[in-house]
Design a protein around this motif. Structure first.
Motif, PDB file in Angstrom:
ATOM      1  N   CYS A  94       0.848  -1.180   0.000  1.00  0.00           N
ATOM      2  CA  CYS A  94       0.000   0.000   0.000  1.00  0.00           C
ATOM      3  C   CYS A  94       0.893   1.242   0.000  1.00  0.00           C
ATOM      4  N   ALA A  95       0.456   2.288  -0.692  1.00  0.00           N
ATOM      5  CA  ALA A  95       1.218   3.529  -0.745  1.00  0.00           C
ATOM      6  C   ALA A  95       0.266   4.713  -0.685  1.00  0.00           C
ATOM      7  N   ALA A  96       0.765   5.828  -0.167  1.00  0.00           N
ATOM      8  CA  ALA A  96      -0.053   7.032  -0.060  1.00  0.00           C
ATOM      9  C   ALA A  96       0.804   8.256  -0.338  1.00  0.00           C
ATOM     10  N   SER A  97       0.170   9.231  -0.939  1.00  0.00           N
ATOM     11  CA  SER A  97       0.860  10.480  -1.250  1.00  0.00           C
ATOM     12  C   SER A  97       0.518  11.547  -0.218  1.00  0.00           C
ATOM     13  N   ALA A  98       1.510  12.335   0.120  1.00  0.00           N
ATOM     14  CA  ALA A  98       1.306  13.414   1.094  1.00  0.00           C
ATOM     15  C   ALA A  98       0.558  14.594   0.495  1.00  0.00           C
ATOM     16  N   TYR A  99       0.506  14.650  -0.841  1.00  0.00           N
ATOM     17  CA  TYR A  99      -0.069  15.817  -1.511  1.00  0.00           C
ATOM     18  C   TYR A  99      -1.222  15.409  -2.416  1.00  0.00           C
ATOM     19  N   TYR A 100      -2.057  16.385  -2.738  1.00  0.00           N
ATOM     20  CA  TYR A 100      -3.137  16.158  -3.677  1.00  0.00           C
ATOM     21  C   TYR A 100      -2.552  15.975  -5.077  1.00  0.00           C
ATOM     22  N   SER A 101      -3.112  15.040  -5.825  1.00  0.00           N
ATOM     23  CA  SER A 101      -2.714  14.851  -7.211  1.00  0.00           C
ATOM     24  C   SER A 101      -3.781  14.057  -7.930  1.00  0.00           C
ATOM     25  N   THR A 102      -3.931  14.360  -9.194  1.00  0.00           N
ATOM     26  CA  THR A 102      -4.851  13.600 -10.039  1.00  0.00           C
ATOM     27  C   THR A 102      -4.137  12.997 -11.231  1.00  0.00           C
ATOM     28  N   SER A 103      -2.824  13.155 -11.281  1.00  0.00           N
ATOM     29  CA  SER A 103      -2.056  12.612 -12.394  1.00  0.00           C
ATOM     30  C   SER A 103      -0.857  11.837 -11.875  1.00  0.00           C
ATOM     31  N   GLY A 104      -0.306  11.026 -12.763  1.00  0.00           N
ATOM     32  CA  GLY A 104       0.861  10.246 -12.377  1.00  0.00           C
ATOM     33  C   GLY A 104       0.584   9.207 -11.325  1.00  0.00           C
ATOM     34  N   LEU A 105      -0.650   8.728 -11.256  1.00  0.00           N
ATOM     35  CA  LEU A 105      -1.038   7.821 -10.180  1.00  0.00           C
ATOM     36  C   LEU A 105      -0.266   6.507 -10.204  1.00  0.00           C
ATOM     37  N   GLY A 106       0.252   6.137 -11.362  1.00  0.00           N
ATOM     38  CA  GLY A 106       0.960   4.872 -11.474  1.00  0.00           C
ATOM     39  C   GLY A 106       2.444   4.955 -11.191  1.00  0.00           C
ATOM     40  N   GLN A 107       2.912   6.139 -10.868  1.00  0.00           N
ATOM     41  CA  GLN A 107       4.348   6.337 -10.654  1.00  0.00           C
ATOM     42  C   GLN A 107       4.719   6.182  -9.174  1.00  0.00           C
ATOM     43  N   PRO A 108       5.617   5.279  -8.846  1.00  0.00           N
ATOM     44  CA  PRO A 108       6.026   5.102  -7.443  1.00  0.00           C
ATOM     45  C   PRO A 108       6.546   6.392  -6.804  1.00  0.00           C
ATOM     46  N   SER A 109       7.156   7.255  -7.616  1.00  0.00           N
ATOM     47  CA  SER A 109       7.737   8.485  -7.081  1.00  0.00           C
ATOM     48  C   SER A 109       6.686   9.447  -6.537  1.00  0.00           C
ATOM     49  N   LEU A 110       5.413   9.222  -6.878  1.00  0.00           N
ATOM     50  CA  LEU A 110       4.346  10.090  -6.379  1.00  0.00           C
ATOM     51  C   LEU A 110       4.077   9.868  -4.896  1.00  0.00           C
TER      52      LEU A 110
END
Length: 124
Positions: A94-110
């Motif tokens: 499982c992974a989660a991003s600290a910031y809002y985003s609607t693009s690049g969802l498949g990139q681990p760096s997000l």
């Protein structure tokens, strides 16, 4: 401190279903914070499975078998996996991003936060 804890993995037969859960603690992730599932099979690189933000993205190999959902009230993301195949055998993260985003969802760096993983084994 943010923690993501996966659960629900196990050993199943081809065609069976599993429901993975990822519980987040330490901060609240809104529906605009991408949350995702990746997996890593033995000897292979980690690969994207699915993610959800204001939209949802699935890897091609999912082919309608998996569904991601989130319970914002519980700060949890769920991966429902149906029609499992031996090639789905992997450690699921499982992974989660600290910031809002609607693009690049498949990139681990997000993603800034990662769980320890849960093993899924599918036998034929």
């Amino acid at each position: 401190q943010v923690h993501l804890v996966e659960s629900g993995g196990g050993s199943v037969q081809t065609g069976d279903s599993l429901r993975l859960s990822c519980a987040a603690s330490g901060r609240t992730f809104s529906s605009y914070n991408p949350m995702a599932w990746f997996r890593q099979a033995p000897g292979k690189e980690r690969e994207f499975v699915t993610a959800t933000s204001s939209s949802t993205l699935y890897a091609d190999f999912v082919q309608g078998r998996f569904t991601i959902s989130r319970d914002s009230a519980k700060n949890t993301v769920i991966l429902q996996m149906n029609s499992l195949k031996p090639e789905d055998t992997a450690v699921y993260y499982c992974a989660a991003s600290a910031y809002y985003s609607t693009s690049g969802l498949g990139q681990p760096s997000l993603y800034h936060y990662w769980g320890q993983g849960t093993q899924v084994t599918v036998s034929s």
